[in-house]
Structures are given as structure tokens and as C-alpha cells.
Design a protein around this motif. Structure first.
Motif, PDB file in Angstrom:
ATOM      1  N   PHE A 299     -54.061  -0.467 -26.562  1.00  0.00           N
ATOM      2  CA  PHE A 299     -53.705  -0.219 -24.979  1.00  0.00           C
ATOM      3  C   PHE A 299     -52.845  -1.333 -24.476  1.00  0.00           C
ATOM      4  O   PHE A 299     -51.860  -1.075 -23.464  1.00  0.00           O
ATOM      5  CB  PHE A 299     -54.824  -0.017 -24.228  1.00  0.00           C
ATOM      6  CG  PHE A 299     -55.533   1.397 -24.323  1.00  0.00           C
ATOM      7  CD1 PHE A 299     -54.886   2.622 -23.916  1.00  0.00           C
ATOM      8  CD2 PHE A 299     -56.633   1.554 -24.983  1.00  0.00           C
ATOM      9  CE1 PHE A 299     -55.485   3.722 -24.000  1.00  0.00           C
ATOM     10  CE2 PHE A 299     -57.299   2.732 -25.084  1.00  0.00           C
ATOM     11  CZ  PHE A 299     -56.664   3.753 -24.793  1.00  0.00           C
ATOM     12  N   ALA A 300     -52.799  -2.602 -24.985  1.00  0.00           N
ATOM     13  CA  ALA A 300     -52.083  -3.637 -24.588  1.00  0.00           C
ATOM     14  C   ALA A 300     -50.612  -3.514 -24.784  1.00  0.00           C
ATOM     15  O   ALA A 300     -49.717  -4.092 -24.267  1.00  0.00           O
ATOM     16  CB  ALA A 300     -52.470  -4.903 -24.704  1.00  0.00           C
ATOM     17  N   ASP A 301     -50.181  -2.745 -25.772  1.00  0.00           N
ATOM     18  CA  ASP A 301     -48.895  -2.465 -26.163  1.00  0.00           C
ATOM     19  C   ASP A 301     -48.183  -1.295 -25.739  1.00  0.00           C
ATOM     20  O   ASP A 301     -47.500  -0.484 -26.563  1.00  0.00           O
ATOM     21  CB  ASP A 301     -48.938  -2.693 -27.980  1.00  0.00           C
ATOM     22  CG  ASP A 301     -49.189  -4.024 -28.273  1.00  0.00           C
ATOM     23  OD1 ASP A 301     -49.165  -4.987 -27.420  1.00  0.00           O
ATOM     24  OD2 ASP A 301     -49.674  -4.477 -29.338  1.00  0.00           O
ATOM     25  N   GLY A 302     -48.499  -0.841 -24.764  1.00  0.00           N
ATOM     26  CA  GLY A 302     -48.056   0.480 -24.173  1.00  0.00           C
ATOM     27  C   GLY A 302     -46.235   0.233 -24.185  1.00  0.00           C
ATOM     28  O   GLY A 302     -45.989  -0.661 -23.734  1.00  0.00           O
ATOM     29  N   VAL A 303     -45.528   1.315 -24.036  1.00  0.00           N
ATOM     30  CA  VAL A 303     -44.133   1.416 -23.964  1.00  0.00           C
ATOM     31  C   VAL A 303     -43.897   2.565 -23.036  1.00  0.00           C
ATOM     32  O   VAL A 303     -43.994   3.689 -23.421  1.00  0.00           O
ATOM     33  CB  VAL A 303     -43.493   1.533 -25.349  1.00  0.00           C
ATOM     34  CG1 VAL A 303     -42.007   1.629 -25.252  1.00  0.00           C
ATOM     35  CG2 VAL A 303     -43.733   0.458 -26.428  1.00  0.00           C
TER      36      VAL A 303
ATOM     37  N   THR B  43     -49.960  14.380 -27.191  1.00  0.00           N
ATOM     38  CA  THR B  43     -49.916  13.703 -28.376  1.00  0.00           C
ATOM     39  C   THR B  43     -48.642  13.419 -28.843  1.00  0.00           C
ATOM     40  O   THR B  43     -47.476  13.979 -28.450  1.00  0.00           O
ATOM     41  CB  THR B  43     -50.534  14.490 -29.660  1.00  0.00           C
ATOM     42  OG1 THR B  43     -51.939  14.923 -29.185  1.00  0.00           O
ATOM     43  CG2 THR B  43     -50.766  13.967 -31.031  1.00  0.00           C
ATOM     44  N   ILE B  44     -48.425  12.260 -29.615  1.00  0.00           N
ATOM     45  CA  ILE B  44     -47.042  11.698 -30.135  1.00  0.00           C
ATOM     46  C   ILE B  44     -46.836  12.245 -31.392  1.00  0.00           C
ATOM     47  O   ILE B  44     -47.718  12.153 -32.207  1.00  0.00           O
ATOM     48  CB  ILE B  44     -46.815  10.322 -30.001  1.00  0.00           C
ATOM     49  CG1 ILE B  44     -46.828   9.585 -28.561  1.00  0.00           C
ATOM     50  CG2 ILE B  44     -45.645   9.915 -30.762  1.00  0.00           C
ATOM     51  CD1 ILE B  44     -46.811   8.020 -28.775  1.00  0.00           C
TER      52      ILE B  44
ATOM     53  N   PHE C  63     -48.753   9.352 -21.843  1.00  0.00           N
ATOM     54  CA  PHE C  63     -49.359   9.680 -20.522  1.00  0.00           C
ATOM     55  C   PHE C  63     -48.022  10.027 -19.698  1.00  0.00           C
ATOM     56  O   PHE C  63     -47.148   9.334 -19.258  1.00  0.00           O
ATOM     57  CB  PHE C  63     -50.133   8.565 -19.665  1.00  0.00           C
ATOM     58  CG  PHE C  63     -50.241   8.765 -18.304  1.00  0.00           C
ATOM     59  CD1 PHE C  63     -50.945   9.734 -18.019  1.00  0.00           C
ATOM     60  CD2 PHE C  63     -49.523   7.884 -17.379  1.00  0.00           C
ATOM     61  CE1 PHE C  63     -51.232   9.956 -16.527  1.00  0.00           C
ATOM     62  CE2 PHE C  63     -49.803   8.183 -16.088  1.00  0.00           C
ATOM     63  CZ  PHE C  63     -50.657   9.210 -15.760  1.00  0.00           C
ATOM     64  N   LEU C  64     -47.942  11.223 -19.380  1.00  0.00           N
ATOM     65  CA  LEU C  64     -46.576  11.595 -18.620  1.00  0.00           C
ATOM     66  C   LEU C  64     -47.010  11.442 -17.126  1.00  0.00           C
ATOM     67  O   LEU C  64     -47.874  11.839 -16.491  1.00  0.00           O
ATOM     68  CB  LEU C  64     -46.439  13.190 -18.821  1.00  0.00           C
ATOM     69  CG  LEU C  64     -45.734  13.783 -20.044  1.00  0.00           C
ATOM     70  CD1 LEU C  64     -46.575  13.314 -21.274  1.00  0.00           C
ATOM     71  CD2 LEU C  64     -45.271  15.104 -20.125  1.00  0.00           C
TER      72      LEU C  64
ATOM     73  N   HIS D  98     -46.259   5.269 -23.777  1.00  0.00           N
ATOM     74  CA  HIS D  98     -46.724   5.569 -25.076  1.00  0.00           C
ATOM     75  C   HIS D  98     -47.551   4.774 -25.553  1.00  0.00           C
ATOM     76  O   HIS D  98     -47.213   3.424 -25.701  1.00  0.00           O
ATOM     77  CB  HIS D  98     -45.569   6.224 -25.745  1.00  0.00           C
ATOM     78  CG  HIS D  98     -44.481   7.118 -25.193  1.00  0.00           C
ATOM     79  ND1 HIS D  98     -44.548   8.200 -25.283  1.00  0.00           N
ATOM     80  CD2 HIS D  98     -43.364   6.563 -24.411  1.00  0.00           C
ATOM     81  CE1 HIS D  98     -43.470   8.848 -24.701  1.00  0.00           C
ATOM     82  NE2 HIS D  98     -42.758   7.946 -24.011  1.00  0.00           N
ATOM     83  N   TRP D  99     -48.579   5.001 -26.286  1.00  0.00           N
ATOM     84  CA  TRP D  99     -49.491   4.173 -27.108  1.00  0.00           C
ATOM     85  C   TRP D  99     -49.243   4.760 -28.579  1.00  0.00           C
ATOM     86  O   TRP D  99     -49.498   6.054 -28.792  1.00  0.00           O
ATOM     87  CB  TRP D  99     -50.878   3.778 -26.755  1.00  0.00           C
ATOM     88  CG  TRP D  99     -50.800   3.392 -25.389  1.00  0.00           C
ATOM     89  CD1 TRP D  99     -50.937   2.016 -24.912  1.00  0.00           C
ATOM     90  CD2 TRP D  99     -50.868   4.051 -23.975  1.00  0.00           C
ATOM     91  NE1 TRP D  99     -51.268   1.916 -23.747  1.00  0.00           N
ATOM     92  CE2 TRP D  99     -51.015   3.242 -23.008  1.00  0.00           C
ATOM     93  CE3 TRP D  99     -50.874   5.509 -23.645  1.00  0.00           C
ATOM     94  CZ2 TRP D  99     -51.100   3.471 -21.694  1.00  0.00           C
ATOM     95  CZ3 TRP D  99     -50.938   5.698 -22.200  1.00  0.00           C
ATOM     96  CH2 TRP D  99     -51.157   4.813 -21.275  1.00  0.00           C
TER      97      TRP D  99
END
Length: 424
Positions: free
Chosen positions: A227-231, A258-259, A249-250, A238-239
Motif C-alpha cells: 500500500f505504500a507504493d501506490g501510483v 481490478t487492474i 481506487f477511482l 493504483h496498487w
């Protein structure tokens, strides 16, 4: 163009220079002056505040900052390096131009923007389109005290203290800065909490100055994502896991999706993963594959036999890019490790590193950032190689030394950086 514009302004505004009637007509037209200043780079605009009280008034107006931010393309102009030489000392920050020629270092007091804080106890954790998310070092905080986070604009030196997330910020997994000047002058911060299979997502808005609970989902099917590397990209955070599974998360819809998984080969393993980030308005997933694959073959799902080889130098860095429509990934670039070894043969000369020079944790080559084609240099892969910051240009297939660090074994983390006049 910019240089000549700045020179013209200095001549026009020199107290010793007698202006012609036409120049006086231009300088006397506030609307025209505003339109010109809107097209000047941020740092130069701030210097022009000293020209006159009228120009100071124009530039200081909040609407000017908003228009300037929206008008000027937010291309990556530099890297902000966070370097740690020892676990006992706070990290240092270096601003490095991508051209490899002009190296500009932040001053030692670069992060001493909060007069209520002790100098040297703040570090940069994220960068998003010119704004920085900064945090107070935990070792400088009293036990059980709530974390202190800031939104900081290093161009204007403005900062805002971020209110603590719910539960006083004691039990959050990550916070993610979200700022898209092409859409809005406001920024948002996304806070995630995952505890005993329950996921909660809170969003702070600079417009409302408050946190809002947007997602509360029990029995969440937790993927091994960090979770610390969200973009932040394309209106969502996005994770993703090292295996390519992830979710988004929109922000506007306040929901999860889902990605799509990149077209990774069957023999893909967690240790192949190297980087996940955004640049040039595209999302990128980067990893290492054995052999020297062809991008077209990878996109068709073809894995050649030589990709099963485990020789450390017989590997390739593969850049996957997400389509703007968020429908699928495709392989954009491949860089064979042999090209790196030929440029830097000392990589394999160190006995301690020769066995695994491209290891994600201890290798002599580590991937720091990928910068798309939104700059004059073209698509760049930025790497740490034996204490040097090196860029590889996919456009002309050349390597360039950006910076040499004083110690080979320093820990380095890179953030893409741009300038903005946006208010915080």
C-alpha cells in the motif's frame, strides 16, 4: 525562447533603460503583461515579482497561479533524489537536472520550511506534478504521537500541514498524494487502512479541508500489494503486486476496480519485478526477464527457449505500459543487460556483485525511475550503477552519467519532479 524572453524582460524593466512608446504601451497593459507572464517558467515568474508592485500584484493573485498551472505542461524536468548513507542519519535530498550537465543541489535547509520544527527532521516521501508530500522523521517524534505530514511546493516555498487521518493517523498503512493540475487546482490525499481483512479508504480534499470515508469493505480479498507504493494515474490510485495483480481506487466514483494483469510469461517470479510508476500520462510496470526477448513476441505471449536461462548477464529490462483506455498492458521497450555491461564492465569485476549484479536488493545495478517521452531527452530509464546515477535513452540508445554519489553503497530513491506555481 525562454532565455531570450527573460533577457527582454530584464532590458524592458531596467531602471536605466528608457523605454519606447510601444514598449510602454505593452507594459501598461495589464492583460497583455498577464498573458506574457503566464507563458514564463515558474521560477522566472517568481523573480519577476521584483520588477514592480503591479507585476507583484499580478503574479501574487491566486487566479494567476491557477491559470499558469493549467497552461504550462507538467513535464518531468528533474529528479529529486533521497539519499541515505547511514541508517543513523536522516536522508539528504539532491535535485538533479536530467540533461546531465547542470547539477543543482537543494540547499541544506531545503526542507526547513516549517519554523515550528527542528531543522533536518523532515524528509520527502512522494512527488506529484510539482507538489511534495513530506513527513516528519519518526525518530524525531515523541512515542505514540501522531505522524506529521506536509504538502509542500518547493518552487513557491508554500506549505500546508495535513490534518491527521482518522484514528489520529496511528493505524494507517499509507497516504498517497493526488494532484492533477490539468483537471483541478485542488489536491487530494488518499489514506488506506487494512486491518483484519477490512479495508478502509479515506480521502482528504484541499477544497473541503476534511477527511471523508469513501470505501469500507469487509472480507477484502487482500492481494500481496504494498500500500505504500501506490501510483496516481488517470483519475485513480493504483496498487500492484510483484506478480502483476492489483487494484485501483477511482477517486470520482469512490469505488475499487481490478487492474488488468500485464502479459507476463509463465516463468515470471516476484524477484523479476523492479518498478511501478507513472510518467508522460502513462502507467508503467517494469521487470527483468531472462534472455533477449522481442517486444512484439512478448505482446503475443511468445516466450522463446533462451528466456529460461538464469545467467545474470543474459537478462533484459522489460517496460510494460498501460493503454490510456485502461484496457490492457503492452511491452513498450526492452534493454538487454549486455548493453549495460558493455558500457560499465566494472559491474562484473566486483567478486561480491558478479554473481548477481542485477539483484533487486543487493545488485550493482538498480532501477530508480522511468521517464516517458515528455521531455527533450526522450524516454529515459534511470539507474543506480555502482554509486552513479545513470540514464539510458531508448531514443538514441545512449547512456549518460547524471550524478556520482560519494559512496557506492548508499541507498538511493528517486522521485520525478516538475515545477508549479500551484497554491497549497
Amino acid at each position: 525562447m525562454v532565455g531570450s524572453m527573460a533577457s527582454s524582460f530584464s532590458i524592458l524593466t531596467s531602471p536605466k533603460q528608457k523605454n519606447s512608446p510601444s514598449i510602454d504601451a505593452v507594459l501598461g497593459n495589464d492583460d497583455l503583461v498577464t498573458e506574457i507572464l503566464l507563458r514564463v517558467p515558474p521560477k522566472a515568474v517568481l523573480r519577476f515579482k521584483l520588477v514592480s508592485k503591479k507585476w507583484l500584484s499580478i503574479i501574487s493573485n491566486t487566479s494567476f497561479a491557477t491559470r499558469h498551472t493549467h497552461l504550462n505542461p507538467h513535464t518531468v524536468s528533474a529528479l529529486l533524489l533521497r539519499v541515505s548513507f547511514s541508517s543513523k542519519e536522516p536522508p539528504t535530498h539532491k535535485y538533479v537536472s536530467l540533461d546531465g550537465k547542470s547539477l543543482a543541489y537543494f540547499s541544506y535547509d531545503f526542507l526547513d520550511f516549517d519554523p515550528s520544527n527542528n531543522p533536518g527532521c523532515i524528509y520527502v516521501s512522494q512527488s506529484c506534478n510539482g507538489l511534495l508530500l513530506c513527513s516528519k522523521c519518526r525518530r524525531d517524534l515523541p512515542e505514540r504521537s501522531q505522524p506529521i505530514n506536509y504538502i509542500f511546493n518547493p518552487t513557491t516555498r508554500q506549505f500546508a500541514v495535513l490534518p491527521p487521518p482518522p484514528d489520529d493517523g496511528q493505524f494507517f498503512d499509507s497516504i498517497q498524494l493526488v494532484f492533477d493540475p490539468s483537471e483541478s487546482s485542488c489536491y487530494r490525499v488518499v489514506c488506506t487502512q487494512f486491518f483484519t481483512s477490512e479495508l478502509k479508504i479515506y480521502v482528504f480534499s484541499s477544497e473541503t479541508k476534511d477527511w471523508k470515508l469513501c470505501v469500507s469493505q469487509e472480507s477484502f480479498d487482500f492481494l500481496p500489494v504494498n500500500f505504500a507504493d501506490g501510483v496516481f494515474w488517470n483519475g485513480a490510485v493504483h496498487w500492484i503486486s510483484p506478480m502483476g495483480n492489483g487494484f485501483s481506487f477511482l477517486l470520482d466514483k469512490e469505488c475499487l476496480e481490478t487492474i488488468p494483469r500485464p502479459p507476463l510469461p509463465e516463468n515470471w517470479q516476484e524477484q523479476n519485478f523492479r518498478y511501478f510508476g507513472e510518467s508522460d500520462r502513462h502507467l508503467h510496470f517494469i521487470g527483468v526477464l531472462a534472455g533477449n526477448p522481442n517486444p512484439d513476441d512478448l505482446n503475443r505471449g511468445i516466450v522463446t527457449p533462451d528466456m529460461s536461462h538464469d545467467q545474470s548477464t543474459d537478462q533484459s529490462i522489460v517496460v510494460y505500459t498501460m493503454e490510456r483506455g485502461f484496457s490492457k498492458w503492452f511491452v513498450k521497450y526492452c534493454l538487454h543487460m549486455n548493453a549495460i555491461v558493455m558500457a560499465y564492465p566494472e559491474i562484473t569485476e566486483d567478486e561480491d556483485l558478479a554473481a548477481s549484479p542485477f539483484s533487486a536488493e543487493k545488485g550493482s545495478v538498480r532501477l530508480l525511475s522511468f521517464i516517458g517521452g515528455d521531455n527533450n531527452e526522450g524516454p529515459l530509464l534511470v539507474m543506480w550503477i555502482l554509486g552513479e546515477i545513470i540514464s539510458f535513452c531508448f531514443k538514441d540508445k545512449t547512456f549518460k552519467k547524471i550524478l556520482r554519489l560519494p559512496f557506492k553503497h548508499a541507498t538511493c530513491y528517486a522521485l520525478n519532479y516538475t515545477e508549479t506555481l500551484s497554491c497549497v
